[in-house]
Design a protein around this motif. Sequence first.
Motif, PDB file in Angstrom:
ATOM      1  N   SER A 172      -7.566   0.777  -2.829  1.00 29.53           N
ATOM      2  CA  SER A 172      -7.623  -0.409  -1.993  1.00 29.53           C
ATOM      3  C   SER A 172      -9.026  -1.015  -2.002  1.00 29.53           C
ATOM      4  O   SER A 172     -10.025  -0.303  -2.064  1.00 29.53           O
ATOM      5  CB  SER A 172      -7.229  -0.027  -0.564  1.00 29.53           C
ATOM      6  N   ASN A 177     -10.059  -2.771   0.585  1.00 32.20           N
ATOM      7  CA  ASN A 177     -10.325  -3.055   1.991  1.00 32.20           C
ATOM      8  C   ASN A 177     -11.318  -2.045   2.545  1.00 32.20           C
ATOM      9  O   ASN A 177     -10.984  -0.863   2.701  1.00 32.20           O
ATOM     10  CB  ASN A 177      -9.027  -2.998   2.787  1.00 32.20           C
ATOM     11  N   SER A 200      -3.312   2.126  -3.157  1.00 37.27           N
ATOM     12  CA  SER A 200      -3.402   3.131  -2.109  1.00 37.27           C
ATOM     13  C   SER A 200      -4.759   3.089  -1.426  1.00 37.27           C
ATOM     14  O   SER A 200      -5.772   2.749  -2.042  1.00 37.27           O
ATOM     15  CB  SER A 200      -3.161   4.532  -2.688  1.00 37.27           C
ATOM     16  N   GLY A 201      -4.762   3.488  -0.165  1.00 39.11           N
ATOM     17  CA  GLY A 201      -5.995   3.794   0.529  1.00 39.11           C
ATOM     18  C   GLY A 201      -6.373   5.239   0.273  1.00 39.11           C
ATOM     19  O   GLY A 201      -5.777   5.917  -0.581  1.00 39.11           O
ATOM     20  N   ASP A 233     -10.321   0.550   5.222  1.00 35.87           N
ATOM     21  CA  ASP A 233      -9.537   1.725   4.868  1.00 35.87           C
ATOM     22  C   ASP A 233     -10.407   2.969   4.710  1.00 35.87           C
ATOM     23  O   ASP A 233      -9.917   4.093   4.846  1.00 35.87           O
ATOM     24  CB  ASP A 233      -8.768   1.488   3.567  1.00 35.87           C
ATOM     25  N   TYR A 234     -11.699   2.779   4.417  1.00 33.94           N
ATOM     26  CA  TYR A 234     -12.591   3.901   4.110  1.00 33.94           C
ATOM     27  C   TYR A 234     -13.594   4.185   5.226  1.00 33.94           C
ATOM     28  O   TYR A 234     -14.426   5.085   5.100  1.00 33.94           O
ATOM     29  CB  TYR A 234     -13.360   3.620   2.822  1.00 33.94           C
ATOM     30  N   ASN A 238       0.837  -1.194   0.000  1.00 32.69           N
ATOM     31  CA  ASN A 238       0.000   0.000   0.000  1.00 32.69           C
ATOM     32  C   ASN A 238       0.878   1.251   0.000  1.00 32.69           C
ATOM     33  O   ASN A 238       1.696   1.446   0.899  1.00 32.69           O
ATOM     34  CB  ASN A 238      -0.915  -0.013   1.225  1.00 32.69           C
ATOM     35  N   GLN A 297      -0.252   4.349   0.192  1.00 40.33           N
ATOM     36  CA  GLN A 297      -1.017   5.485   0.702  1.00 40.33           C
ATOM     37  C   GLN A 297      -0.165   6.459   1.501  1.00 40.33           C
ATOM     38  O   GLN A 297      -0.199   7.673   1.277  1.00 40.33           O
ATOM     39  CB  GLN A 297      -2.168   4.981   1.579  1.00 40.33           C
ATOM     40  N   GLN A 298       0.603   5.966   2.463  1.00 43.31           N
ATOM     41  CA  GLN A 298       1.336   6.849   3.364  1.00 43.31           C
ATOM     42  C   GLN A 298       2.355   7.700   2.621  1.00 43.31           C
ATOM     43  O   GLN A 298       2.446   8.909   2.847  1.00 43.31           O
ATOM     44  CB  GLN A 298       2.025   6.028   4.456  1.00 43.31           C
TER      45      GLN A 298
END
Length: 436
Positions: free
Chosen positions: A101, A103, A79-80, A106-107, A48, A50-51
Amino acid sequence: MNAKTLTTLLSLCPAFLLSIAHAADRRLVQEPAYPQHICSTLTPEPGNNQQRIQQAIERCPAGQAVKLIAANGHNTFLSGPLSMRSGTWLWVDKGAVLAASANPADYDKVNGMCGTLSNQKGQCQPFIHIDNAQGGGIVGEGTIDGGGNQIMEGKTETWWQLARRAQKEGGNQNVPRLIQVDNAKNLTFYHIRLTNSPNFHLVLNKVQGITVWGIVIDTPADARNTDGIDPGAATDVTIAKSVIRTGDDNIAIKAGNSGPTRFISIVDNHFYSGHGMSLGSETNSGISDILIKDLTLDGTTSGIRIKSDSSRGGIVENVHVENVCLRNNKWPITLDTAYEGKKGNLIPWYKHISLKNVSGNSGKVVLNGYDSEHPLDVTFDAVKIDNLQGWHQQNAIVRVAEGGLTPTPSTIANATAVKTAYACEGKWLPFPAMRQ
């Protein structure tokens, strides 16, 4: 994307300036340019991203761009959710894919609600959120993929399958939108490709001065509630030279409780599968000063559509539609004040609606005003629908521009009654392939 096809699509009107009589957007809108300065260039990493993408955005000075590029045979940034800063740009380069993502956690806005059916709705964050921003936007010839076709992590169904189950079982599907813009000014979306959103692709809420130019939205026709672009409580918006096929409204201009929508230009666009060019169904805060010009609707279920009812109705006025080609549509023209038959005290009233140079090859026309005190007021000027399959008219003042006469189904279907029908030959183009 096939370069020749894209070049053709983007050259149908002058690239340097939209110079249009009756233009509703009060700005002088010209083709955007890419950001001149790049603050950070990122390549894909496993897992991921995202960060690292979010950190790059946070550190990027206003006026500069975070650029995502493919490298070493890798092109996908998983990415998230991401949040944009005021004045910054996200640049997804040609060949790069920013992938959402799958998942639901994540949201999540409320623990465990995203990715479920419930009586509540809106329990997921969007994949990309732009909030309280001025300037900047999202550009590039790459792709932002919402992954609506992906099985959710820890689940047995995709985001889209959850939405279909909600339709059958009742309740609301809690799934993320792809890009949500709130309380923003002077943003640009340029050349980006948006695909497979779990829900709406680009939502513009409480915005002013937005330019959407040359983007592609591509999501299957059976993906439920996947509107292309939805401006609401929006002022001075131009959507130009864009290509949209999706599972719901290609564009839906809305005006719900957040405020009125006005001064909108929809110019030189191409729609394929979807539910057409819509105004509504939320119109209770008022929609006005809308220009829809140089549009093809190739296989959309509806064509030009204003839809509302007394549960969320309001005044829709000063809407000018010109140079429209319709092909294989069930309802090429629908102006309906009883869209879903819901009841309330918010009366929908459509006034000063004009359609000029509109040609279609089939379908049913619906012209349904609210009542005799709030009639639909529409003018036809060179409107022709071949193979007219039905005509519903109620509480409607319908004129033809040539002499102020009330048209009948036969006059709309007869080329001699509208002088020369608007020519659509040469305006139909294949949907552009993904850029490599």
